[in-house]
Design a protein around this motif. Structure first.
Motif, PDB file in Angstrom:
ATOM      1  N   ARG A  54     -49.416 -18.539  -1.817  1.00 11.06           N
ATOM      2  CA  ARG A  54     -49.153 -17.302  -1.061  1.00 11.06           C
ATOM      3  C   ARG A  54     -48.664 -16.190  -1.974  1.00 11.06           C
ATOM      4  NH1 ARG A  54     -45.914 -18.175   4.316  1.00 11.06           N
ATOM      5  NH2 ARG A  54     -44.505 -16.949   3.058  1.00 11.06           N
ATOM      6  N   ARG A  55     -48.946 -14.966  -1.563  1.00 11.63           N
ATOM      7  CA  ARG A  55     -48.440 -13.777  -2.246  1.00 11.63           C
ATOM      8  C   ARG A  55     -47.519 -13.064  -1.270  1.00 11.63           C
ATOM      9  NH1 ARG A  55     -49.729 -16.488  -5.513  1.00 11.63           N
ATOM     10  NH2 ARG A  55     -51.362 -16.330  -7.068  1.00 11.63           N
ATOM     11  N   LEU A  56     -46.259 -12.907  -1.669  1.00 10.19           N
ATOM     12  CA  LEU A  56     -45.266 -12.284  -0.806  1.00 10.19           C
ATOM     13  C   LEU A  56     -44.980 -10.873  -1.307  1.00 10.19           C
ATOM     14  CD1 LEU A  56     -42.906 -15.344  -0.420  1.00 10.19           C
ATOM     15  CD2 LEU A  56     -44.581 -14.494   1.233  1.00 10.19           C
ATOM     16  N   TYR A  57     -45.108  -9.917  -0.417  1.00 10.16           N
ATOM     17  CA  TYR A  57     -44.920  -8.514  -0.755  1.00 10.16           C
ATOM     18  C   TYR A  57     -43.602  -8.009  -0.195  1.00 10.16           C
ATOM     19  CZ  TYR A  57     -49.666  -8.051  -2.466  1.00 10.16           C
ATOM     20  OH  TYR A  57     -50.813  -8.176  -3.205  1.00 10.16           O
ATOM     21  N   SER A  58     -43.010  -7.061  -0.909  1.00 16.41           N
ATOM     22  CA  SER A  58     -41.795  -6.395  -0.455  1.00 16.41           C
ATOM     23  C   SER A  58     -41.824  -4.949  -0.948  1.00 16.41           C
ATOM     24  CB  SER A  58     -40.550  -7.118  -0.955  1.00 16.41           C
ATOM     25  OG  SER A  58     -40.542  -7.167  -2.361  1.00 16.41           O
ATOM     26  N   VAL A  59     -40.952  -4.140  -0.378  1.00 14.22           N
ATOM     27  CA  VAL A  59     -40.870  -2.736  -0.791  1.00 14.22           C
ATOM     28  C   VAL A  59     -40.260  -2.664  -2.172  1.00 14.22           C
ATOM     29  CG1 VAL A  59     -39.735  -0.526  -0.333  1.00 14.22           C
ATOM     30  CG2 VAL A  59     -40.720  -1.824   1.547  1.00 14.22           C
ATOM     31  N   ASP A  60     -40.841  -1.849  -3.019  1.00 16.39           N
ATOM     32  CA  ASP A  60     -40.287  -1.520  -4.333  1.00 16.39           C
ATOM     33  C   ASP A  60     -39.833  -0.070  -4.248  1.00 16.39           C
ATOM     34  OD1 ASP A  60     -39.766  -0.807  -6.961  1.00 16.39           O
ATOM     35  OD2 ASP A  60     -41.589  -1.723  -7.766  1.00 16.39           O
ATOM     36  N   PRO A  61     -38.538   0.203  -4.386  1.00 13.14           N
ATOM     37  CA  PRO A  61     -38.048   1.572  -4.216  1.00 13.14           C
ATOM     38  C   PRO A  61     -38.467   2.542  -5.323  1.00 13.14           C
ATOM     39  CG  PRO A  61     -36.265   0.132  -4.891  1.00 13.14           C
ATOM     40  CD  PRO A  61     -37.467  -0.740  -4.639  1.00 13.14           C
ATOM     41  N   THR A  62     -39.052   2.051  -6.388  1.00 12.84           N
ATOM     42  CA  THR A  62     -39.441   2.900  -7.510  1.00 12.84           C
ATOM     43  C   THR A  62     -40.348   4.051  -7.075  1.00 12.84           C
ATOM     44  OG1 THR A  62     -39.298   0.984  -8.961  1.00 12.84           O
ATOM     45  CG2 THR A  62     -40.455   2.906  -9.818  1.00 12.84           C
ATOM     46  N   GLY A  63     -41.340   3.753  -6.268  1.00 17.10           N
ATOM     47  CA  GLY A  63     -42.274   4.779  -5.814  1.00 17.10           C
ATOM     48  C   GLY A  63     -41.609   5.854  -4.981  1.00 17.10           C
ATOM     49  N   MET A  64     -40.593   5.473  -4.246  1.00 14.76           N
ATOM     50  CA  MET A  64     -39.903   6.437  -3.390  1.00 14.76           C
ATOM     51  C   MET A  64     -39.050   7.412  -4.206  1.00 14.76           C
ATOM     52  SD  MET A  64     -41.133   5.854  -0.505  1.00 14.76           S
ATOM     53  CE  MET A  64     -40.142   6.853   0.559  1.00 14.76           C
ATOM     54  N   GLN A  65     -38.750   7.092  -5.445  1.00 11.77           N
ATOM     55  CA  GLN A  65     -37.956   7.995  -6.276  1.00 11.77           C
ATOM     56  C   GLN A  65     -38.682   9.321  -6.497  1.00 11.77           C
ATOM     57  OE1 GLN A  65     -37.155   5.539  -9.676  1.00 11.77           O
ATOM     58  NE2 GLN A  65     -35.453   4.498  -8.674  1.00 11.77           N
ATOM     59  N   GLU A  66     -39.991   9.272  -6.677  1.00 14.72           N
ATOM     60  CA  GLU A  66     -40.772  10.500  -6.849  1.00 14.72           C
ATOM     61  C   GLU A  66     -40.745  11.327  -5.564  1.00 14.72           C
ATOM     62  OE1 GLU A  66     -45.290  11.969  -8.009  1.00 14.72           O
ATOM     63  OE2 GLU A  66     -44.801   9.846  -8.148  1.00 14.72           O
ATOM     64  N   VAL A  67     -40.844  10.656  -4.437  1.00 14.26           N
ATOM     65  CA  VAL A  67     -40.782  11.342  -3.146  1.00 14.26           C
ATOM     66  C   VAL A  67     -39.405  11.972  -2.969  1.00 14.26           C
ATOM     67  CG1 VAL A  67     -40.851  11.016  -0.645  1.00 14.26           C
ATOM     68  CG2 VAL A  67     -42.492   9.807  -2.105  1.00 14.26           C
TER      69      VAL A  67
ATOM     70  N   GLY B 235     -38.864  -6.428   5.880  1.00 11.77           N
ATOM     71  CA  GLY B 235     -38.603  -7.627   5.088  1.00 11.77           C
ATOM     72  C   GLY B 235     -39.860  -8.124   4.409  1.00 11.77           C
ATOM     73  N   GLU B 236     -39.661  -9.015   3.486  1.00  9.29           N
ATOM     74  CA  GLU B 236     -40.768  -9.580   2.720  1.00  9.29           C
ATOM     75  C   GLU B 236     -41.799 -10.195   3.665  1.00  9.29           C
ATOM     76  OE1 GLU B 236     -40.490 -11.832  -1.393  1.00  9.29           O
ATOM     77  OE2 GLU B 236     -39.981 -13.161   0.276  1.00  9.29           O
ATOM     78  N   ALA B 237     -43.073 -10.019   3.329  1.00 10.17           N
ATOM     79  CA  ALA B 237     -44.148 -10.548   4.174  1.00 10.17           C
ATOM     80  C   ALA B 237     -45.293 -11.023   3.301  1.00 10.17           C
ATOM     81  CB  ALA B 237     -44.638  -9.478   5.143  1.00 10.17           C
ATOM     82  N   SER B 238     -45.966 -12.039   3.788  1.00  9.93           N
ATOM     83  CA  SER B 238     -47.123 -12.546   3.047  1.00  9.93           C
ATOM     84  C   SER B 238     -48.291 -11.584   3.205  1.00  9.93           C
ATOM     85  CB  SER B 238     -47.522 -13.930   3.561  1.00  9.93           C
ATOM     86  OG  SER B 238     -48.104 -13.834   4.843  1.00  9.93           O
ATOM     87  N   ALA B 239     -49.184 -11.621   2.231  1.00 11.93           N
ATOM     88  CA  ALA B 239     -50.375 -10.778   2.285  1.00 11.93           C
ATOM     89  C   ALA B 239     -51.171 -11.081   3.546  1.00 11.93           C
ATOM     90  CB  ALA B 239     -51.231 -10.990   1.040  1.00 11.93           C
ATOM     91  N   GLY B 240     -51.223 -12.344   3.931  1.00  9.03           N
ATOM     92  CA  GLY B 240     -51.953 -12.732   5.132  1.00  9.03           C
ATOM     93  C   GLY B 240     -51.342 -12.151   6.398  1.00  9.03           C
TER      94      GLY B 240
ATOM     95  N   ALA C  84     -44.672  -1.148  -3.767  1.00  4.30           N
ATOM     96  CA  ALA C  84     -44.557  -2.530  -3.324  1.00  4.30           C
ATOM     97  C   ALA C  84     -44.534  -3.443  -4.545  1.00  4.30           C
ATOM     98  CB  ALA C  84     -45.730  -2.906  -2.420  1.00  4.30           C
ATOM     99  N   SER C  85     -43.869  -4.572  -4.375  1.00  7.74           N
ATOM    100  CA  SER C  85     -43.883  -5.592  -5.419  1.00  7.74           C
ATOM    101  C   SER C  85     -44.384  -6.888  -4.790  1.00  7.74           C
ATOM    102  CB  SER C  85     -42.487  -5.781  -6.019  1.00  7.74           C
ATOM    103  OG  SER C  85     -41.567  -6.159  -5.019  1.00  7.74           O
ATOM    104  N   VAL C  86     -44.867  -7.769  -5.628  1.00  7.90           N
ATOM    105  CA  VAL C  86     -45.434  -9.026  -5.144  1.00  7.90           C
ATOM    106  C   VAL C  86     -44.890 -10.165  -5.981  1.00  7.90           C
ATOM    107  CG1 VAL C  86     -47.506  -8.868  -6.594  1.00  7.90           C
ATOM    108  CG2 VAL C  86     -47.576 -10.203  -4.479  1.00  7.90           C
ATOM    109  N   ARG C  87     -44.696 -11.288  -5.338  1.00  7.75           N
ATOM    110  CA  ARG C  87     -44.317 -12.505  -6.054  1.00  7.75           C
ATOM    111  C   ARG C  87     -45.119 -13.659  -5.473  1.00  7.75           C
ATOM    112  NH1 ARG C  87     -40.772 -16.094  -3.688  1.00  7.75           N
ATOM    113  NH2 ARG C  87     -39.895 -15.398  -1.700  1.00  7.75           N
ATOM    114  N   ALA C  88     -45.422 -14.585  -6.337  1.00 10.61           N
ATOM    115  CA  ALA C  88     -46.191 -15.751  -5.911  1.00 10.61           C
ATOM    116  C   ALA C  88     -45.244 -16.838  -5.424  1.00 10.61           C
ATOM    117  CB  ALA C  88     -47.026 -16.274  -7.076  1.00 10.61           C
ATOM    118  N   GLU C  89     -45.642 -17.474  -4.347  1.00 12.11           N
ATOM    119  CA  GLU C  89     -44.945 -18.655  -3.837  1.00 12.11           C
ATOM    120  C   GLU C  89     -46.026 -19.665  -3.489  1.00 12.11           C
ATOM    121  OE1 GLU C  89     -42.811 -19.156   0.170  1.00 12.11           O
ATOM    122  OE2 GLU C  89     -41.219 -18.601  -1.244  1.00 12.11           O
TER     123      GLU C  89
END
Length: 108
Positions: free
Chosen positions: A65-78, A22-27, A57-62
């Motif tokens: 804080r910077r919240l990170y989550s998995v971005d499936p785009t990178g896994m497409q190459e894999v 799940g989404e998690a903060s950089a900290g 990974a993708s990041v959004r500001a809140e």
């Protein structure tokens, strides 16, 4: 950088495992990885940057804080690379499914 070069690093793989939950903060990510690998917060930030720049990974500001989550785009190459090997286990899984079905029928 190739997707497997990105995933070749155990710290980046661990970060992705954390983000898969799940989404998690950089900290929060930095604290967990720092405890497990003994690396600094700036080093964790660099790993997050690599994951973000290569589509894992993708990041959004809140606020601050910077919240990170998995971005499936990178896994497409894999996935595309692994596809050429899928035939080796798909036929075995199909055979296993057939045997399981036979076992269920014979118990009836």
């Amino acid at each position: 950088m190739h997707a497997f070069d990105v995933l070749g690093d155990p710290v980046r793989r661990r970060i992705l495992e954390l983000l898969a939950a799940g989404e998690a903060s950089a900290g929060d990510v930095a604290a967990q990885v720092r405890d497990e690998f003994g690396i600094s917060q700036p080093a964790v930030s660099q790993h997050l940057k690599v994951l973000r720049e290569h589509g894992f990974a993708s990041v959004r500001a809140e606020g601050a804080r910077r919240l990170y989550s998995v971005d499936p785009t990178g896994m497409q190459e894999v996935d595309a690379w692994v596809e050429q090997f899928r035939v080796f286990w798909d036929t075995r899984l199909d055979a296993l499914g057939t045997e399981v079905a036979r076992g269920k029928k014979s118990r009836r």
